[in-house]
Write an enzyme that holds these catalytic residues in place. Structure first.
Site, PDB file in Angstrom:
ATOM      1  N   SER A 240       0.830  -1.218   0.000  1.00 47.57           N
ATOM      2  CA  SER A 240       0.000   0.000   0.000  1.00 47.57           C
ATOM      3  C   SER A 240       0.861   1.264   0.000  1.00 47.57           C
ATOM      4  O   SER A 240       0.624   2.190  -0.780  1.00 47.57           O
ATOM      5  CB  SER A 240      -0.979   0.002   1.174  1.00 47.57           C
ATOM      6  OG  SER A 240      -0.305  -0.179   2.397  1.00 47.57           O
ATOM      7  N   HIS A 270      -2.036  -8.793   2.017  1.00 50.44           N
ATOM      8  CA  HIS A 270      -1.746  -7.520   2.694  1.00 50.44           C
ATOM      9  C   HIS A 270      -2.926  -7.195   3.628  1.00 50.44           C
ATOM     10  O   HIS A 270      -3.279  -8.001   4.486  1.00 50.44           O
ATOM     11  CB  HIS A 270      -1.478  -6.461   1.617  1.00 50.44           C
ATOM     12  CG  HIS A 270      -0.918  -5.161   2.117  1.00 50.44           C
ATOM     13  ND1 HIS A 270      -0.349  -4.997   3.354  1.00 50.44           N
ATOM     14  CD2 HIS A 270      -0.845  -3.928   1.520  1.00 50.44           C
ATOM     15  CE1 HIS A 270       0.051  -3.738   3.497  1.00 50.44           C
ATOM     16  NE2 HIS A 270      -0.248  -3.065   2.401  1.00 50.44           N
ATOM     17  N   HIS A 317       5.390 -12.490   7.912  1.00 51.93           N
ATOM     18  CA  HIS A 317       5.612 -11.112   7.469  1.00 51.93           C
ATOM     19  C   HIS A 317       6.851 -11.056   6.581  1.00 51.93           C
ATOM     20  O   HIS A 317       7.797 -11.820   6.786  1.00 51.93           O
ATOM     21  CB  HIS A 317       5.808 -10.167   8.670  1.00 51.93           C
ATOM     22  CG  HIS A 317       5.553  -8.737   8.318  1.00 51.93           C
ATOM     23  ND1 HIS A 317       6.527  -7.915   7.812  1.00 51.93           N
ATOM     24  CD2 HIS A 317       4.417  -7.998   8.374  1.00 51.93           C
ATOM     25  CE1 HIS A 317       6.004  -6.727   7.586  1.00 51.93           C
ATOM     26  NE2 HIS A 317       4.729  -6.734   7.908  1.00 51.93           N
ATOM     27  N   ARG A 326       2.275  -4.418  16.958  1.00 55.30           N
ATOM     28  CA  ARG A 326       0.884  -3.964  16.740  1.00 55.30           C
ATOM     29  C   ARG A 326      -0.082  -5.055  17.196  1.00 55.30           C
ATOM     30  O   ARG A 326      -1.175  -4.782  17.667  1.00 55.30           O
ATOM     31  CB  ARG A 326       0.672  -3.605  15.265  1.00 55.30           C
ATOM     32  CG  ARG A 326       1.647  -2.551  14.757  1.00 55.30           C
ATOM     33  CD  ARG A 326       1.545  -2.357  13.256  1.00 55.30           C
ATOM     34  NE  ARG A 326       1.882  -3.564  12.511  1.00 55.30           N
ATOM     35  CZ  ARG A 326       1.780  -3.695  11.196  1.00 55.30           C
ATOM     36  NH1 ARG A 326       1.340  -2.686  10.467  1.00 55.30           N
ATOM     37  NH2 ARG A 326       2.101  -4.809  10.581  1.00 55.30           N
ATOM     38  N   ASP A 372      -2.778  -8.198  11.655  1.00 51.94           N
ATOM     39  CA  ASP A 372      -4.103  -8.611  11.203  1.00 51.94           C
ATOM     40  C   ASP A 372      -4.687  -9.772  12.004  1.00 51.94           C
ATOM     41  O   ASP A 372      -5.886 -10.033  11.937  1.00 51.94           O
ATOM     42  CB  ASP A 372      -4.047  -8.985   9.717  1.00 51.94           C
ATOM     43  CG  ASP A 372      -3.634  -7.799   8.870  1.00 51.94           C
ATOM     44  OD1 ASP A 372      -4.217  -6.724   9.050  1.00 51.94           O
ATOM     45  OD2 ASP A 372      -2.716  -7.944   8.040  1.00 51.94           O
TER      46      ASP A 372
HETATM   47  N1  HAX Z   1       1.040 -19.534   6.231  1.00 52.07           N
HETATM   48  C1  HAX Z   1       1.543 -20.446   5.370  1.00 52.07           C
HETATM   49  N2  HAX Z   1       2.631 -20.255   4.616  1.00 52.07           N
HETATM   50  C2  HAX Z   1       3.271 -19.098   4.762  1.00 52.07           C
HETATM   51  C3  HAX Z   1       2.864 -18.105   5.667  1.00 52.07           C
HETATM   52  C4  HAX Z   1       1.668 -18.356   6.419  1.00 52.07           C
HETATM   53  N3  HAX Z   1       1.164 -17.463   7.232  1.00 52.07           N
HETATM   54  N4  HAX Z   1       3.712 -17.064   5.604  1.00 52.07           N
HETATM   55  C5  HAX Z   1       4.619 -17.389   4.675  1.00 52.07           C
HETATM   56  N5  HAX Z   1       4.372 -18.605   4.167  1.00 52.07           N
HETATM   57  C6  HAX Z   1       5.046 -19.279   3.084  1.00 52.07           C
HETATM   58  C7  HAX Z   1       4.981 -18.401   1.835  1.00 52.07           C
HETATM   59  O1  HAX Z   1       3.736 -18.551   1.161  1.00 52.07           O
HETATM   60  C8  HAX Z   1       6.162 -18.916   1.050  1.00 52.07           C
HETATM   61  O2  HAX Z   1       5.770 -20.117   0.441  1.00 52.07           O
HETATM   62  P1  HAX Z   1       6.357 -20.537  -1.022  1.00 52.07           P
HETATM   63  O3  HAX Z   1       7.824 -20.735  -0.798  1.00 52.07           O
HETATM   64  O4  HAX Z   1       5.619 -21.784  -1.342  1.00 52.07           O
HETATM   65  O5  HAX Z   1       6.048 -19.407  -1.938  1.00 52.07           O
HETATM   66  C9  HAX Z   1       7.177 -19.228   2.132  1.00 52.07           C
HETATM   67  O6  HAX Z   1       6.416 -19.382   3.359  1.00 52.07           O
HETATM   68  C10 HAX Z   1       8.199 -18.131   2.349  1.00 52.07           C
HETATM   69  O7  HAX Z   1       7.511 -16.914   2.575  1.00 52.07           O
HETATM   70  P2  HAX Z   1       8.176 -15.770   3.476  1.00 52.07           P
HETATM   71  O8  HAX Z   1       9.445 -15.352   2.827  1.00 52.07           O
HETATM   72  O9  HAX Z   1       8.219 -16.170   4.885  1.00 52.07           O
HETATM   73  O10 HAX Z   1       7.076 -14.608   3.389  1.00 52.07           O
HETATM   74  P3  HAX Z   1       6.857 -13.563   2.224  1.00 52.07           P
HETATM   75  O11 HAX Z   1       7.717 -12.389   2.476  1.00 52.07           O
HETATM   76  O12 HAX Z   1       6.942 -14.187   0.887  1.00 52.07           O
HETATM   77  O13 HAX Z   1       5.320 -13.176   2.449  1.00 52.07           O
HETATM   78  C11 HAX Z   1       3.388 -12.687   3.716  1.00 52.07           C
HETATM   79  C12 HAX Z   1       4.888 -12.449   3.558  1.00 52.07           C
HETATM   80  C13 HAX Z   1       2.844 -11.727   4.752  1.00 52.07           C
HETATM   81  C14 HAX Z   1       2.706 -12.414   2.384  1.00 52.07           C
HETATM   82  C15 HAX Z   1       3.153 -14.154   4.155  1.00 52.07           C
HETATM   83  O14 HAX Z   1       3.735 -14.347   5.421  1.00 52.07           O
HETATM   84  C16 HAX Z   1       1.699 -14.535   4.195  1.00 52.07           C
HETATM   85  O15 HAX Z   1       1.150 -14.914   3.161  1.00 52.07           O
HETATM   86  N6  HAX Z   1       1.019 -14.433   5.398  1.00 52.07           N
HETATM   87  C17 HAX Z   1      -0.388 -14.695   5.517  1.00 52.07           C
HETATM   88  C18 HAX Z   1      -1.205 -13.529   5.005  1.00 52.07           C
HETATM   89  C19 HAX Z   1      -1.073 -12.350   5.945  1.00 52.07           C
HETATM   90  O16 HAX Z   1      -1.252 -12.464   7.145  1.00 52.07           O
HETATM   91  N7  HAX Z   1      -0.813 -11.161   5.369  1.00 52.07           N
HETATM   92  C20 HAX Z   1      -0.707  -9.911   6.143  1.00 52.07           C
HETATM   93  C21 HAX Z   1       0.728  -9.515   6.411  1.00 52.07           C
HETATM   94  C22 HAX Z   1       0.846  -8.216   7.181  1.00 52.07           C
HETATM   95  C23 HAX Z   1       0.337  -7.099   6.373  1.00 52.07           C
HETATM   96  O17 HAX Z   1       0.852  -6.709   5.344  1.00 52.07           O
HETATM   97  N8  HAX Z   1      -0.767  -6.582   6.767  1.00 52.07           N
HETATM   98  O18 HAX Z   1      -1.422  -5.709   6.013  1.00 52.07           O
END
Ligand code: HAX
Length: 444
Positions: A240, A270, A317, A326, A372
């Site tokens: 964002s 996000h 994250h 938070r 979140d």
């Molecule tokens: N559940 C399952 N798998 C997860 C995970 C979770 N909560 N968090 C990360 N992973 C997985 C990723 O999907 C990725 O898998 P692949 O190798 O198969 O692609 C692997 O672990 C490595 O990811 P990472 O390097 O730890 O995390 P990223 O930087 O790629 O992504 C995310 C960060 C926040 C997108 C990720 O942790 C996620 O999808 N979390 C769940 C959704 C979420 O809560 N989003 C909100 C985040 C905070 C925010 O921005 N708020 O607005």
């Protein structure tokens, strides 16, 4: 608005020579390395943006203008009888780097109060949305509609010196932020309360007025202040913030930029994660028929989700490597005000169960909860149970931080953002891989 604008002007004068010196005398100093994994991996962690509004440390969490969240909550002035500070004071801090006095926060509140009236056509646009539209789509469109109000555009097309861009950006930002609670609560009443709207009370502060328009008693005003403050900024690289900055870098006005940032926030990885947490928990509750799950049942549910190739919403994250402060702040508020809430108990059990499972699963770099995972619990407890509205609440807070960033982008005259892309062939060549491009062959 003499005080805040004058203070901001003073700070801008101090900052400009610093940026100029860095650019002119140290422009060739290396900051980071661009590896192939960074190019292919969504530029994760690449140090290529600048903001002075906030900084995110992987272990400590966010600091606003050098202050931890705990310090921000302790130092900012608070309305009488409230646990949480004025959101207006936060805007002052983000813009100037200084903790405002009560008077300075109140001056900001007066400005918002003067600027809060939303043009009639915005309501007509909201009314025209087909049923089942997501509130984030409506929110983004409502903001976009006000593009025609932009003071920056009028000034730009009339001819304005580059050094002065920040001033109309500041005016537009205050005009927009002041209207967001009005727009959001109108969307809420339209979607979920048969259009029964509560008009705003101009004598209340930002958070208090929001709670009033939502029809909620205390301490929902504090819940709102807490929510807007913790969601306001998370440095520049998140989707964002980056979207807002990127769009504004083409000199798009604040309405175009904030509408775009709202669209980025609306993705499930996000901001929409707060809605997803509730949806995911609701599924479990339905399955349990209202009974509290045992720890083993909860573990099984988490594993089922992971084994189905889905993410655990509210966990992980891209930058943080510890529990999000938070999350902790909201948890502490819940422990004080709603320790026996059934949903809070679920969420608290997840805090125990999910991190070890994510560690065992072995993929997520951060097994700990993010903001979140908790925000929906507070909304749910105080009767805002339409969880697809939760990201709109996030958007109100985030708009404050992003507007502050965009005003400073203009003040420091940061240029159009324009990184360079490569082809896969080129990356292979850089990597020393000898392959013939099918695409190239096809062209021949
Ligand atoms: N559940 C399952 N798998 C997860 C995970 C979770 N909560 N968090 C990360 N992973 C997985 C990723 O999907 C990725 O898998 P692949 O190798 O198969 O692609 C692997 O672990 C490595 O990811 P990472 O390097 O730890 O995390 P990223 O930087 O790629 O992504 C995310 C960060 C926040 C997108 C990720 O942790 C996620 O999808 N979390 C769940 C959704 C979420 O809560 N989003 C909100 C985040 C905070 C925010 O921005 N708020 O607005």
């Amino acid at each position: 608005m003499a005080t805040l604008k004058d203070k901001l002007h003073e700070k801008i004068q101090e900052w400009r020579p610093r940026v100029k010196k860095l650019n002119e005398e140290f422009g060739n100093v290396e900051v980071d390395k661009v590896t192939i994994s960074k190019v292919l991996g969504g530029m994760r962690g690449l140090k290529c943006l600048v903001t002075d509004i906030s900084y995110l440390d992987p272990n400590e969490g966010i600091r606003y203008r050098g202050y931890t969240l705990k310090e921000v909550f302790a130092l900012l002035p608070k309305p009488k009888g409230s646990e949480m500070p004025y959101v207006e004071g936060l805007l002052y801090l983000l813009l100037t780097g200084e903790i405002p006095s009560e008077k300075e926060a109140m001056e900001c509140a007066d400005e918002f109060s003067k600027r809060r009236i939303v043009p009639r056509y915005v309501y007509e646009v909201i009314d025209a949305f087909p049923c089942c539209s997501h509130p984030m789509t409506i929110f983004s469109s409502a903001i976009l509609t006000m593009h025609r109000e932009s003071f920056f555009n009028k000034k730009y097309f009339a001819g304005i010196h580059k050094e002065d861009y920040w001033e109309p950006m500041f005016e537009d930002s205050l005009n927009l932020i002041a209207k967001l609670p009005e727009i959001a609560t109108y969307i809420y009443s339209k979607l979920y309360r048969d259009g029964k709207r509560i008009q705003s009370n101009p004598n209340l502060d930002f958070g208090g007025n929001f709670a009033f328009m939502m029809g909620k008693d205390k301490p929902y005003d504090d819940v709102s202040r807490l929510h807007f403050i913790i969601h306001s900024d998370h440095e520049s690289g998140n989707v964002s913030a980056h979207t807002g900055h990127l769009v504004a870098s083409s000199l798009s006005d604040i309405y175009l930029s904030i509408s775009a940032m709202i669209n980025g926030l609306a993705g499930p990885l996000h901001g929409l994660a707060n809605q997803e947490v509730l949806r995911w928990l609701q599924e479990l509750m339905d399955r349990m028929g209202g009974a509290e799950p045992t720890e083993d049942e909860l573990k099984q549910y988490v594993w089922e989700t992971l084994n189905a190739g889905m993410v655990i919403p509210g966990y992980g994250h891209a930058v943080l490597r510890k529990t999000d402060p938070r999350y902790t702040l909201q948890r502490e508020f819940s422990l004080k005000h709603l320790p026996d809430d059934p949903l809070f108990k679920y969420v608290d059990m997840l805090y125990k169960v999910v991190p070890p499972i994510l560690m065992e699963h072995g993929k997520a770099k951060n097994p700990w909860p993010n903001v979140d995972a908790q925000s929906g619990v507070l909304q749910w407890h105080y009767g805002v149970r339409e969880y697809d509205f939760y990201t709109v609440l996030f958007g109100i807070g985030r708009a404050i931080g992003i507007a502050a960033n965009i005003i400073w982008d203009r003040a420091l005259m940061y240029p159009l953002e324009r990184p360079k892309s490569l082809t896969t062939d080129m990356l292979e060549k850089i990597a020393g891989i000898n392959t013939k491009s099918k695409a190239k062959e096809a062209i021949k």
